[in-house]
Scaffold this active site. Structure first.
Site, PDB file in Angstrom:
ATOM      1  CE  LYS A 175       0.446  -2.353   0.228  1.00  0.00           C
ATOM      2  NZ  LYS A 175      -0.032  -1.186  -0.538  1.00  0.00           N
ATOM      3  CG  ASP A 211       3.388   1.292   1.966  1.00  0.00           C
ATOM      4  OD1 ASP A 211       4.000   2.372   1.826  1.00  0.00           O
ATOM      5  OD2 ASP A 211       2.385   1.000   1.305  1.00  0.00           O
ATOM      6  CG  ASN A 263       1.195   7.920  -0.927  1.00  0.00           C
ATOM      7  OD1 ASN A 263       0.029   8.095  -0.543  1.00  0.00           O
ATOM      8  ND2 ASN A 263       1.507   7.833  -2.204  1.00  0.00           N
ATOM      9  NE  ARG A 277      -3.693   6.705  -1.675  1.00  0.00           N
ATOM     10  CZ  ARG A 277      -3.058   5.553  -1.481  1.00  0.00           C
ATOM     11  NH1 ARG A 277      -1.825   5.541  -1.001  1.00  0.00           N
ATOM     12  NH2 ARG A 277      -3.672   4.410  -1.768  1.00  0.00           N
ATOM     13  CB  SER A 329     -10.569   1.941  -0.768  1.00  0.00           C
ATOM     14  OG  SER A 329      -9.607   1.090  -0.181  1.00  0.00           O
ATOM     15  CG  ASP A 365      -2.407  -2.705  -5.856  1.00  0.00           C
ATOM     16  OD1 ASP A 365      -2.854  -1.587  -6.199  1.00  0.00           O
ATOM     17  OD2 ASP A 365      -2.243  -3.022  -4.665  1.00  0.00           O
ATOM     18  CD  GLU A 401       0.214   3.573  -3.568  1.00  0.00           C
ATOM     19  OE1 GLU A 401       0.561   2.700  -2.779  1.00  0.00           O
ATOM     20  OE2 GLU A 401      -0.754   3.416  -4.364  1.00  0.00           O
ATOM     21  NE  ARG A 412      -0.736   2.781  -8.476  1.00  0.00           N
ATOM     22  CZ  ARG A 412      -0.769   1.909  -7.482  1.00  0.00           C
ATOM     23  NH1 ARG A 412      -1.702   0.963  -7.483  1.00  0.00           N
ATOM     24  NH2 ARG A 412       0.105   1.973  -6.497  1.00  0.00           N
ATOM     25  CG  HIS A 447       4.896   1.162  -5.104  1.00  0.00           C
ATOM     26  ND1 HIS A 447       4.545  -0.085  -4.655  1.00  0.00           N
ATOM     27  CD2 HIS A 447       3.767   1.912  -4.936  1.00  0.00           C
ATOM     28  CE1 HIS A 447       3.289  -0.086  -4.237  1.00  0.00           C
ATOM     29  NE2 HIS A 447       2.806   1.116  -4.399  1.00  0.00           N
ATOM     30  NE  ARG A 448       1.017  -2.089  -6.205  1.00  0.00           N
ATOM     31  CZ  ARG A 448       1.780  -3.031  -5.666  1.00  0.00           C
ATOM     32  NH1 ARG A 448       2.730  -3.585  -6.389  1.00  0.00           N
ATOM     33  NH2 ARG A 448       1.598  -3.411  -4.415  1.00  0.00           N
ATOM     34  CE  LYS A 483       3.072   3.828  -1.000  1.00  0.00           C
ATOM     35  NZ  LYS A 483       2.159   2.784  -0.549  1.00  0.00           N
TER      36      LYS A 483
END
Length: 422
Positions: free
Chosen positions: A27, A54, A96, A126, A171, A298, A326, A329, A375-376, A401
């Site tokens: 991705k 995405d 997202n 975010r 980030s 991730d 997202e 987490r 998704h994760r 995603k």
């Protein structure tokens, strides 16, 4: 696989998972290549690319800005650009998709006109303020009232300024966004870090490699300092490597079940930072007591769920940035793990402590896992369902995603699900 179902209950296979599964394209790399090809003059062919929520948001946004994008098959984009982006007729809605949102916010400065970058309710929580502040320092007129999307950019075809310092502690995508946009301006731009903190520095290397493939000239005159020449971009053919983050679920499924899963690519062939998680996964059930997740963020959900079955407890540090992904987490992992067994996942500040217990394997511990539309979280907790009876994943379709065929991939290895027909 009916991934539109509200829930999916895993059935532990009871046998080693063996077979061949090809992870989808990266991705992170696909969205970089799409943007750079969209900024380039001419026709670029992207192969091995990811087709997911995405990347569709990115492709559709570029189409709205005047880029022609054809999709001849499931893993290719043919991108034809003029070398400039046009102002879209309406706000760009990016769901997202964090990469698309940050990258296009910076790229919008190259447009002659106003661009509004927006997302869904999750994206609107975010943070994007550090990127907005950096763009403002470069003379771009930009506004984000809440410090999160929506962002309004009054583009003037480039950056009036030539030098900026950015806080990338939250980030590395903020830096990547500036780097990629800077080459499309009309003067050299120097980008430096405020301090040494940066989320997943390895992704900067992915950005620079992709930029150079499309003709950019970037030098590094000092530590954490980049100078980008206003070369623009030229069309190129680009092969996207498989997604290392997706590979982590398959590596973990292999060691959890004592199986053998052929991904078609060696772990050391990946250029993405999350591939370094493979060494930790290979150490299972003797994972280290302390894991610094700062440079493979991730992969942390995969490692955290795998750690539940480790011989000894595992503490994850350097993961505070996971709170602004997202979903939060760290919180989602601690809740999900402790739904399986109270106290299995514990938040201590911004650390996550997993109270590992190999005896969890084979038990029946009914637990509904709230994925928080992440998704994760869905894909990582599926790993728990390979060893524990009663693990139910809520909103399984959120894997679209980044890995739309995830459940089918598991099914191809012999995993079954209650109440959902393959």
């Amino acid at each position: 696989m009916n991934t539109e179902a509200e829930k999916l209950t895993m059935v532990p296979p009871g046998h080693p998972l063996e077979g061949r599964v090809s992870p989808p394209g990266s991705k992170s790399i696909t969205n970089r290549a799409l943007l750079l090809a969209g900024l380039a003059k001419g026709t670029s062919r992207l192969t091995g690319a990811l087709k997911s929520d995405d990347t569709r948001y990115m492709a559709d946004a570029l189409r709205a800005m005047g880029v022609r994008i054809d999709e001849p098959d499931d893993t290719s984009f043919i991108v034809t650009g003029t070398g400039r982006l046009s102002a879209p007729e309406r706000p760009l809605f990016l769901g997202n998709a964090g990469t698309a949102t940050r990258f296009l916010t910076a790229a919008a400065a190259l447009v002659d006109g106003t661009v509004v970058v927006d997302g869904d309710s999750h994206m609107r929580k975010r943070p994007i303020a550090p990127l907005v502040e950096a763009l403002s320092a470069l003379g771009v007129t930009v506004e984000a009232e809440t410090g999160c999307p929506p962002v309004t950019i009054a583009g003037r075809g480039g950056f009036p300024g030539e030098r900026v310092t950015i806080d990338a502690g939250l980030s590395s995508q903020y830096v990547s966004a500036l780097l990629m946009a800077a080459a499309g301006g009309d003067r050299p731009v120097e980008i430096g870090l405020a301090g040494e903190e940066i989320g997943a520095r390895g992704y900067i290397d992915l950005t620079l490699a992709a930029m150079r493939t499309f003709g950019a000239e970037v030098t590094e005159p000092g530590p954490s300092l980049w100078r980008v020449q206003p070369t623009g971009y030229r069309a190129a053919d680009f092969l996207v490597e498989p997604d290392a983050s997706a590979a982590t679920y398959l590596w973990a499924a292999e060691v959890l079940t004592g199986g053998r899963i052929d991904l078609g690519v060696a772990a050391d062939a990946f250029s993405q930072p999350d591939a370094r998680a493979q060494r930790i996964i290979a150490a299972f059930p003797h994972m280290p007591a302390l894991i610094d997740g700062s440079q493979m963020q991730d992969a942390v959900p995969t490692l955290a769920v795998l750690a539940a079955f480790n011989e000894t407890p595992v503490r994850f540090t350097g993961i505070e940035n996971l709170r602004v992904k997202e979903c939060d987490r760290i919180r989602a992992l601690s809740i999900g793990l402790s739904n399986i067994r109270p106290g299995l996942g514990i938040e201590e500040g911004d650390d996550l402590l997993v109270a590992s217990d190999p005896a969890l394997a084979g038990q029946t511990l009914p637990a509904e896992i709230d994925t928080f539309a992440d998704h994760r979280i869905a894909m990582s907790f599926a790993l728990a369902g390979l060893k524990i009876h009663g693990i139910t994943i809520l909103d399984p379709g959120c894997v679209a995603k980044t890995y739309p065929r995830y459940w089918r991939a598991l099914a191809s290895l012999g995993v079954t699900f209650e109440g959902v027909a393959p």
